[in-house]
Motif scaffolding. Structure first.
Motif, short mmCIF file in Angstrom:
data_model
loop_
_atom_site.label_atom_id
_atom_site.label_comp_id
_atom_site.label_asym_id
_atom_site.label_seq_id
_atom_site.Cartn_x
_atom_site.Cartn_y
_atom_site.Cartn_z
N ASN A 107 20.96 54.04 48.71
CA ASN A 107 19.77 54.50 48.22
C ASN A 107 19.82 55.94 48.06
OD1 ASN A 107 17.12 55.63 48.03
ND2 ASN A 107 16.33 53.32 48.15
N THR A 108 20.01 56.51 49.14
CA THR A 108 20.03 58.06 49.41
C THR A 108 20.91 58.79 48.62
OG1 THR A 108 19.47 57.58 51.68
CG2 THR A 108 19.87 59.99 51.35
N LEU A 109 22.13 58.12 48.56
CA LEU A 109 23.16 58.66 47.69
C LEU A 109 22.86 58.53 46.11
CD1 LEU A 109 25.99 59.61 49.16
CD2 LEU A 109 26.99 57.65 47.76
N MET A 110 22.34 57.68 45.84
CA MET A 110 21.86 57.47 44.38
C MET A 110 20.66 58.45 44.01
SD MET A 110 22.16 56.14 41.58
CE MET A 110 22.91 54.41 41.48
N ALA A 111 19.88 58.66 44.92
CA ALA A 111 19.10 59.77 44.77
C ALA A 111 19.47 61.21 44.71
CB ALA A 111 17.78 59.74 45.84
N LEU A 112 20.40 61.27 45.62
CA LEU A 112 21.17 62.77 45.70
C LEU A 112 22.04 62.83 44.24
CD1 LEU A 112 22.36 63.47 49.17
CD2 LEU A 112 20.95 64.83 47.78
N TYR A 113 22.62 61.91 43.68
CA TYR A 113 23.29 61.97 42.58
C TYR A 113 22.50 62.28 41.33
CZ TYR A 113 26.14 60.04 38.51
OH TYR A 113 26.59 59.79 37.61
N LEU A 114 21.17 61.65 41.36
CA LEU A 114 20.23 61.68 40.28
C LEU A 114 19.74 63.01 40.49
CD1 LEU A 114 18.85 58.36 40.01
CD2 LEU A 114 20.22 59.25 38.58
N ALA A 115 19.58 63.88 41.68
CA ALA A 115 19.06 65.22 41.61
C ALA A 115 19.84 66.09 41.54
CB ALA A 115 18.57 65.08 43.21
N ILE A 116 21.25 66.07 41.19
CA ILE A 116 22.15 67.17 41.04
C ILE A 116 21.50 67.95 39.63
CG2 ILE A 116 24.32 67.76 40.18
CD1 ILE A 116 25.31 65.28 41.57
N GLY A 117 21.31 67.20 38.69
CA GLY A 117 20.63 67.67 37.35
C GLY A 117 19.27 68.38 37.44
N MET A 119 19.00 71.16 39.20
CA MET A 119 19.41 72.29 39.14
C MET A 119 20.45 72.94 38.24
SD MET A 119 17.77 74.60 40.87
CE MET A 119 16.26 74.93 42.12
N ILE A 120 21.28 71.98 38.00
CA ILE A 120 22.64 72.36 37.17
C ILE A 120 22.03 72.09 35.58
CG2 ILE A 120 24.72 71.95 36.43
CD1 ILE A 120 24.47 73.00 39.37
N PRO A 121 22.14 73.22 34.71
CA PRO A 121 21.77 72.97 33.52
C PRO A 121 22.78 72.04 32.69
CG PRO A 121 21.97 75.42 34.19
CD PRO A 121 22.41 74.63 35.17
N ILE A 122 22.26 71.29 31.65
CA ILE A 122 23.16 70.22 31.09
C ILE A 122 23.60 71.05 30.05
CG2 ILE A 122 21.21 69.97 29.07
CD1 ILE A 122 22.03 66.89 29.46
N ARG A 123 23.38 72.45 29.68
CA ARG A 123 24.19 73.17 28.60
C ARG A 123 25.48 73.48 29.00
NH1 ARG A 123 20.44 78.12 26.82
NH2 ARG A 123 18.81 76.96 25.78
N VAL B 22 22.17 56.93 31.03
CA VAL B 22 22.22 57.92 30.06
C VAL B 22 22.49 59.32 30.85
CG1 VAL B 22 20.44 59.23 28.70
CG2 VAL B 22 20.35 56.86 28.89
N TYR B 23 22.20 59.42 32.04
CA TYR B 23 22.23 60.56 32.89
C TYR B 23 23.83 60.95 33.15
CZ TYR B 23 22.21 63.46 37.29
OH TYR B 23 22.30 64.26 38.39
N SER B 24 24.61 59.82 33.47
CA SER B 24 26.03 59.78 33.69
C SER B 24 26.66 60.42 32.43
CB SER B 24 26.44 58.43 34.24
OG SER B 24 25.77 58.21 35.54
N ALA B 25 26.36 59.46 31.36
CA ALA B 25 26.88 59.78 30.20
C ALA B 25 26.71 61.03 29.56
CB ALA B 25 26.75 58.62 29.00
N PHE B 26 25.70 61.56 29.62
CA PHE B 26 25.33 62.85 28.89
C PHE B 26 25.14 64.10 29.75
CE2 PHE B 26 24.13 59.47 26.05
CZ PHE B 26 25.13 60.01 25.07
N MET B 27 25.26 63.92 31.09
CA MET B 27 25.10 65.09 31.99
C MET B 27 26.51 65.42 32.95
SD MET B 27 22.40 67.00 33.44
CE MET B 27 22.85 68.30 34.38
N ILE B 28 26.34 64.14 33.75
CA ILE B 28 27.64 64.34 34.72
C ILE B 28 28.93 64.18 34.03
CG2 ILE B 28 28.59 63.23 36.81
CD1 ILE B 28 26.04 64.62 37.22
N PHE B 29 29.22 63.23 33.13
CA PHE B 29 30.63 62.99 32.56
C PHE B 29 30.93 64.29 31.63
CE2 PHE B 29 32.91 61.65 28.87
CZ PHE B 29 34.25 61.03 29.41
N PRO B 30 30.10 64.76 30.91
CA PRO B 30 30.37 66.13 30.26
C PRO B 30 30.58 67.27 31.11
CG PRO B 30 28.59 65.13 29.24
CD PRO B 30 28.73 64.40 30.42
N LEU B 31 30.18 67.29 32.34
CA LEU B 31 30.37 68.47 33.28
C LEU B 31 32.01 68.24 33.88
CD1 LEU B 31 27.33 69.00 35.42
CD2 LEU B 31 28.43 70.33 34.11
N PHE B 32 32.34 67.07 33.86
CA PHE B 32 33.63 66.79 34.39
C PHE B 32 34.61 67.06 33.11
CE2 PHE B 32 31.71 64.60 38.11
CZ PHE B 32 32.53 65.20 39.07
#
Lengths: 279, 306
Positions: A107-117, A119-123, B22-32
């Motif tokens: 659970n915590t790991l998943m929450a952390l994983y989902l929180a990375i975004g 601060m890190i810009p998707i661009r 959606v998050y993995s496919a369009f955010m995490i995966f593209p970063l890698f």
């Protein structure tokens, strides 16, 4: 002692400073709007004057309507923004509920994983995103933009919504379970209506950046049929750079929807920022 | 019936799946994917692994390094202006606004926040018109206050253009630090302020000695938001100065450099691998900043229990 801080000159000084900065903040916006309704001559002769019967002109707007497909752009922006918000809220609330409600391994790991975004810009992944969109034939579709904006908006949405869902009373949910409601019904019927204020906050936070984005429309959907209002006005102004009436009118047209949204949602937005944002 | 294993709770997976996909496919995966691209090179349809060569070219090869370091230095300056002007100004406005007896607070707050919701395209062009010597608004207004000699085509001169753009961005975004600091100031309990007053600490020194230490966490947040936003900026420069970030690349920052590297410009063809390398450098810069904030600042900061 208490009087010291609130003497009359202090208050006047505060008003003077705030009024001065308010003028600085509003002046450029007002200037553009005022001049978009004037003749070319009046724009240059007396830029600070309001339009009067003599100087009033809609020639700029006529050019905008003749040359640019602003209604299509606006429609595209509206579709992209509304669809993105819908999925951010739906998926974000579902994931936030799972994280807040159930104890499970990771659970915590998943929450952390989902929180990375958050601060890190998707661009920064743009080049790869474009490759994916090319491979899946989604270039120049609004779907591509929606997918990217949903991925961009989800991390903060999940974070905020799971915080709120933790506050929903357990008794209520357990009562639902005793009544035989499925977990899905508990989420949709009991929990979701209770976190409506949080949903509104998330929606308002995401609305403006999506509506205003230039980067992804420019890269993923630059085609004429899929231009958003931001990209459309950018391209239009680039082409009509010497036609001052047209440029000013295009700017006014682009400001208009955002101003309306702000009039409707500013209370919500300001309340959202000033309530939960600083923890 | 001996087994007491809990049934698999499918609903947890179903609740999580859409967001995670959606998050993995369009955010995490593209970063890698971008990281991977940055380690390869493509010539004549052939892709080959080159390790960190792209980065070496970016840092040292005369064809690339000049433009890269120029963009990086400009970006640092862009950030410095925001930290020196935007955040102190935001704190100042918030401090004035937070006086509970001031009337019209809501009006000032909404008006000062208004530019923040405008797109960079609108803001960039609006200021370009205002500063344009052709229209003459800026010189006329300076003339009215006897400062006409100060006028120059700010966006057209290499030495002023970047600072001018940074100040335009400050003008637009000052609303964010203002709001966040304002909220932090409002959350300070009245008793703390009153205790200070009993001790004779009022007015400016009350702000400096009591309130400022209490809002340090909020100042930390606006600093990291500014950092991430600035090193990822693109729209304003593109809207006001175009992809070439003129005059003569004086306003080029990492975002516009990435765009040109990736898409190509004028005679040069776009290069996805070099573009990915630029994106990775931006990623590392932002990651470093975020880590310094999380581990160096936020964790060590004294949190006053209120």
């Amino acid at each position: 002692m208490r009087r010291v801080r609130h003497t009359v000159p202090n208050v006047l000084l505060a008003h003077a400073a705030l009024a001065a900065y308010t003028v600085i903040a509003l002046f450029p916006i007002l200037l553009i709007i005022i001049n978009s309704f004037k003749t070319r001559k009046a724009i240059f002769r007396d830029p600070l004057a309001l339009p009067n019967p003599e100087t009033f002109s809609l020639v700029g707007f006529e050019t905008v309507f003749r040359q640019g497909d602003f209604f299509l752009y606006m429609q595209n922006s509206l579709i992209v923004t509304v669809a993105s918000l819908f999925f951010i809220l739906l998926f974000g609330a579902m994931a936030g509920f799972a994280l807040a409600e159930y104890r499970f391994k990771g659970n915590t790991l998943m929450a952390l994983y989902l929180a990375i975004g958050i601060m890190i810009p998707i661009r920064l992944g743009t080049i790869s995103i474009l490759e994916i969109m090319v491979a899946t034939n989604l270039v120049n579709t609004l779907t591509a933009l929606v997918l990217v904006y949903v991925a961009q908006g989800l991390p903060l949405a999940i974070f905020i919504l799971s915080e709120f869902m933790r506050q929903v009373s357990d008794d209520l949910k357990n009562a639902g379970r005793i009544d035989g409601l499925s977990e899905y019904r508990i989420f949709f019927v009991l929990v979701l209506p209770l976190v409506r204020p949080a949903l509104a906050t998330v929606a308002v936070f995401n609305m403006i950046p999506i509506w205003n984005d230039l980067w992804f429309p420019l890269i993923l959907a630059p085609g004429e049929a899929t231009k958003t209002l931001t990209l459309g006005s950018q391209v239009f102004i680039g082409q009509f750079v010497t036609d001052w009436n047209a440029v000013l009118s295009a700017l006014s047209m682009a400001m208009f929807p955002v101003l309306i949204l702000y009039l409707i949602f500013s209370k919500q937005l300001i309340r959202g920022i000033t309530s939960g944002a600083v923890k | 019936m001996t087994s007491h294993r809990r049934p698999i709770r499918w609903h947890i997976g179903i609740f999580l799946a859409p967001a995670v996909l959606v998050y993995s496919a369009f955010m995490i995966f593209p970063l890698f994917g971008t990281l991977q691209l940055s380690l390869f090179t493509t010539s004549e349809q052939q892709t080959s692994f080159v390790g960190f060569d792209n980065f070496r070219v970016l840092f040292g090869d005369p064809r690339w390094s000049g433009a890269f370091w120029n963009a990086l230095v400009n970006n640092v300056w862009f950030f410095v202006i925001h930290m020196l002007v935007q955040n102190p100004l935001g704190i100042l406005i918030a401090a004035v606004l937070s006086n509970p007896k001031l009337r019209l607070r809501g009006f000032y707050r909404s008006a000062i926040f208004l530019p923040t919701i405008m797109s960079f395209v609108i803001v960039g062009f609006a200021w370009k018109l205002i500063l344009s010597p052709l229209w003459g608004i800026a010189p006329d207004m300076l003339k009215a206050v006897g400062l006409k000699f100060l006028f120059a085509p700010y966006l057209g001169k290499e030495e002023y253009a970047l600072t001018t753009l940074a100040l335009i961005s400050v003008w637009q975004y000052v609303g964010i630090p203002m709001m966040l600091i304002y909220a932090a100031l409002l959350s300070i309990p009245q008793e703390v302020i009153e205790a200070g007053e009993v001790e004779g600490v009022t007015g400016f020194s009350a702000f400096w000695k009591i309130k400022l230490p209490l809002i340090l966490p909020a100042i930390g947040i606006i600093s990291i938001l500014t950092f991430v936003g600035n090193f990822n900026a693109f729209d304003l420069v593109y809207a006001a100065q175009g992809a070439l970030a003129g005059p003569n690349y004086a306003t080029d920052i990492l975002g516009t450099f990435l765009y040109r590297t990736f898409f190509g410009f004028q005679m040069q063809l776009g290069d996805p691998n070099m573009g990915a390398a630029v994106a990775m450098i931006m990623f590392l810069i932002i990651l470093t900043g975020v880590c310094i904030y999380l581990f160096g600042i936020q964790m060590r900061m004294t949190r006053y229990q209120l």
